[in-house]
Write a protein that holds these residues in place. Structure first.
Motif, PDB file in Angstrom:
ATOM      1  N   ASP A   1     -14.526 -18.508 -16.544  1.00 30.00           N
ATOM      2  CA  ASP A   1     -15.412 -18.117 -15.455  1.00 30.00           C
ATOM      3  C   ASP A   1     -14.717 -17.218 -14.445  1.00 30.00           C
ATOM      4  N   TRP A   2     -13.371 -17.101 -14.568  1.00 28.07           N
ATOM      5  CA  TRP A   2     -12.625 -16.199 -13.685  1.00 28.07           C
ATOM      6  C   TRP A   2     -12.798 -14.739 -14.090  1.00 28.07           C
ATOM      7  N   TYR A   3     -13.332 -14.491 -15.283  1.00 24.27           N
ATOM      8  CA  TYR A   3     -13.520 -13.121 -15.757  1.00 24.27           C
ATOM      9  C   TYR A   3     -14.940 -12.663 -15.437  1.00 24.27           C
ATOM     10  N   GLY A   4     -15.056 -11.588 -14.699  1.00 23.13           N
ATOM     11  CA  GLY A   4     -16.376 -11.122 -14.292  1.00 23.13           C
ATOM     12  C   GLY A   4     -16.837  -9.853 -14.970  1.00 23.13           C
ATOM     13  N   GLY A   5     -16.091  -9.398 -15.984  1.00 20.04           N
ATOM     14  CA  GLY A   5     -16.448  -8.159 -16.664  1.00 20.04           C
ATOM     15  C   GLY A   5     -17.415  -8.375 -17.814  1.00 20.04           C
ATOM     16  N   PRO A   6     -17.716  -7.331 -18.567  1.00 22.10           N
ATOM     17  CA  PRO A   6     -18.671  -7.430 -19.673  1.00 22.10           C
ATOM     18  C   PRO A   6     -18.045  -8.096 -20.900  1.00 22.10           C
ATOM     19  N   THR A   7     -18.893  -8.629 -21.774  1.00 22.66           N
ATOM     20  CA  THR A   7     -18.408  -9.060 -23.074  1.00 22.66           C
ATOM     21  C   THR A   7     -18.072  -7.811 -23.892  1.00 22.66           C
ATOM     22  N   LEU A   8     -17.421  -8.037 -25.015  1.00 22.77           N
ATOM     23  CA  LEU A   8     -17.061  -6.886 -25.841  1.00 22.77           C
ATOM     24  C   LEU A   8     -18.304  -6.126 -26.301  1.00 22.77           C
ATOM     25  N   LEU A   9     -19.314  -6.835 -26.794  1.00 17.94           N
ATOM     26  CA  LEU A   9     -20.514  -6.159 -27.265  1.00 17.94           C
ATOM     27  C   LEU A   9     -21.246  -5.455 -26.133  1.00 17.94           C
ATOM     28  N   GLU A  10     -21.297  -6.088 -24.968  1.00 24.69           N
ATOM     29  CA  GLU A  10     -21.972  -5.464 -23.830  1.00 24.69           C
ATOM     30  C   GLU A  10     -21.305  -4.142 -23.465  1.00 24.69           C
ATOM     31  N   HIS A  11     -19.971  -4.112 -23.521  1.00 25.60           N
ATOM     32  CA  HIS A  11     -19.279  -2.862 -23.218  1.00 25.60           C
ATOM     33  C   HIS A  11     -19.558  -1.814 -24.292  1.00 25.60           C
ATOM     34  N   LEU A  12     -19.561  -2.239 -25.557  1.00 25.07           N
ATOM     35  CA  LEU A  12     -19.849  -1.305 -26.646  1.00 25.07           C
ATOM     36  C   LEU A  12     -21.262  -0.736 -26.517  1.00 25.07           C
ATOM     37  N   GLU A  13     -22.178  -1.532 -25.995  1.00 28.37           N
ATOM     38  CA  GLU A  13     -23.566  -1.082 -25.863  1.00 28.37           C
ATOM     39  C   GLU A  13     -23.773  -0.137 -24.682  1.00 28.37           C
ATOM     40  N   THR A  14     -22.878  -0.172 -23.712  1.00 28.13           N
ATOM     41  CA  THR A  14     -23.120   0.567 -22.469  1.00 28.13           C
ATOM     42  C   THR A  14     -22.105   1.675 -22.195  1.00 28.13           C
ATOM     43  N   VAL A  15     -21.005   1.737 -22.952  1.00 22.28           N
ATOM     44  CA  VAL A  15     -20.010   2.776 -22.684  1.00 22.28           C
ATOM     45  C   VAL A  15     -20.640   4.146 -22.943  1.00 22.28           C
ATOM     46  N   PRO A  16     -20.404   5.119 -22.076  1.00 19.79           N
ATOM     47  CA  PRO A  16     -20.974   6.457 -22.282  1.00 19.79           C
ATOM     48  C   PRO A  16     -20.434   7.074 -23.572  1.00 19.79           C
ATOM     49  N   VAL A  17     -21.317   7.631 -24.368  1.00 15.11           N
ATOM     50  CA  VAL A  17     -20.899   8.258 -25.617  1.00 15.11           C
ATOM     51  C   VAL A  17     -21.418   9.692 -25.665  1.00 15.11           C
ATOM     52  N   GLY A  18     -20.745  10.484 -26.495  1.00 17.91           N
ATOM     53  CA  GLY A  18     -21.159  11.863 -26.660  1.00 17.91           C
ATOM     54  C   GLY A  18     -20.875  12.672 -25.408  1.00 17.91           C
TER      55      GLY A  18
END
Length: 439
Positions: free
Chosen positions: A203-220
């Protein structure tokens, strides 16, 4: 709808995974596929059956990715395994690359087209030599986004200080390589913590899960911001009375946007013309953007053939002298004086290895001069001389038109993957000395 919106209407992320042996990379990929509901029922049933035969109560998710018999027997990843899956937010092409040092070349293959690299580390071991090697390869290949997945957090009691120390060390090293975007995620692939679902243990980690980051990282990128590069793959000349005046050049747009009316230069000849028409799937259109496959027609009847490059915007330099950073992929060493074929986009020409400037120590990034040759997995600097001029962009500016491969002319084996630097000594005629060496 703008060009950018049209070009990115369907979001696709190509990413590669890398990690040291036994860091749990295959398990992570299996967990990602399983928890994102991307595994077919019969595949999961087969994995569960195989796991029971081994005496395991829970399914061994690594079996979803390690497809070769040798991989299953040894419990390691040997070859690059490509996996295709999708969520409601994005489609993915995943290249699962090996972790052994002797398979560094496989990571080069898998990461060469990736927009993101997931570098896995064992929380118990932290950043090790192979971690630095994978980060260096990602930097050399200009992978724009890197994720540090600190795995096996369950084996260090989900301790935040352990994760923080590893993340700080890796981020500092990546920054020294020129990698600007690094995101660190604490995970447990075996237990599923922070892979797809948030972990209740951290619960000390407030960042995204791995999949959430993969889904939202800017691409192209915005195609309109890049110079247009159109390698000609095929010349279309229909043999019919109806289309007797039709001459089209078919291929896939490597970068940028082409519009009807754009002035273009055909390389390496340097002839100029204007885009008269663009056909996509047999239908006329006013514009095309990378990576669409289209047929381009020019206003002037000029000599254009397979392997030529139709360029608009900032024009690439046509040159027969090429400086490049390369990764040697073959078990056969590459020496000065070697006769090779160089394949760049749709063009293949004869070439000679003129000089091996240095070999890069991938652990320290030190440039070691005086190398007599390059062995398998070696990364170094070459000077090549080609028989005909090629229009290469610097790799840092365009990964598609700045890359090439060297091929053994005797049997067609791929020898080396190259990333071009600046072109120099511009020429426009065939090099007779190269042709004589090949006779």
């Amino acid at each position: 709808m703008s060009t950018t919106q049209e070009a990115t209407a369907t979001s696709l992320l190509r990413f590669a995974t890398a990690g040291s042996v036994d860091d749990g990379k295959s398990t992570l990929v299996g967990r990602l596929l399983h928890d994102s509901k991307s595994v077919l029922a019969d595949q999961l049933e087969a994995v569960e059956h195989a796991s029971r035969r081994r005496g395991q109560d829970a399914p061994d998710l690594a079996l979803l990715t390690d497809g070769l018999r040798a991989e299953r027997e040894q419990g390691i990843t040997i070859d690059v395994a490509y996996r295709y899956f999708a969520t409601a937010r994005r489609r993915f092409i995943l290249a699962d690359t090996p972790g052994h040092v002797q398979y560094t070349r496989n990571m080069v293959t898998g990461a060469s087209t990736a927009e993101l690299a997931v570098v896995l580390v064992d929380a118990r071991n932290g950043v090790v030599e192979q971690t630095r090697r994978h980060a260096a390869v990602a930097a050399l290949l200009r992978v724009p986004h890197v994720v540090l997945a600190v795995n096996k957090m369950d084996l260090v009691d989900y301790a935040e200080p352990v994760f923080a120390a590893i993340a700080e060390e890796f981020t500092a090293y990546a920054a020294s390589l020129g990698v600007e975007d690094v995101v660190a995620v604490p995970i447990s692939a075996l237990a599923g913590d922070n892979v797809v679902e948030p972990s209740r243990h951290m619960d000390w980690y407030g960042g995204p899960t791995l999949l959430e980051h993969l889904e939202t990282v800017p691409v192209g990128s915005d195609p309109s911001a890049e110079p247009a590069r159109f390698p000609v793959q095929y010349v279309i000349r229909p043999q019919s009375e109806e289309f007797h005046d039709y001459r089209g050049y078919a291929g896939q747009l490597a970068s940028g946007v082409l519009r009807v009316g754009d002035p273009v230069t055909v390389l390496p000849s340097g002839q100029t013309s204007t885009v008269a028409a663009i056909d996509a799937l047999g239908v006329a259109t006013e514009l095309a953007w990378a990576p669409q496959s289209v047929t381009v027609r020019l206003a002037d009847d000029i000599d254009v053939s397979r392997g030529d490059l139709i360029a608009a915007g900032a024009t690439a330099v046509a040159s027969k002298d090429i400086e490049a950073t390369v990764c040697h992929l073959s078990e056969r060493p590459l020496h000065v004086g070697a006769k090779v074929l160089l394949k760049h986009t749709t063009r293949t020409v004869r070439a000679l290895v003129k000089e091996i400037g240095y070999r890069i120590d991938i652990d320290t990034l030190e440039q070691r001069s005086g190398a007599e040759g390059l062995n398998v997995n070696d990364i170094g600097h070459l000077v090549l001389r080609t028989a005909e001029p090629l229009a290469l962009d610097p790799y840092r500016d365009n990964r598609r038109t700045g890359s090439f491969i060297l091929i053994d002319p005797a049997d067609g084996t791929t020898l080396t993957a190259g990333m071009a630097g600046e072109a120099f000594d511009t020429v426009s005629t065939t090099d007779a000395s190269i042709e004589e060496d090949w006779v």
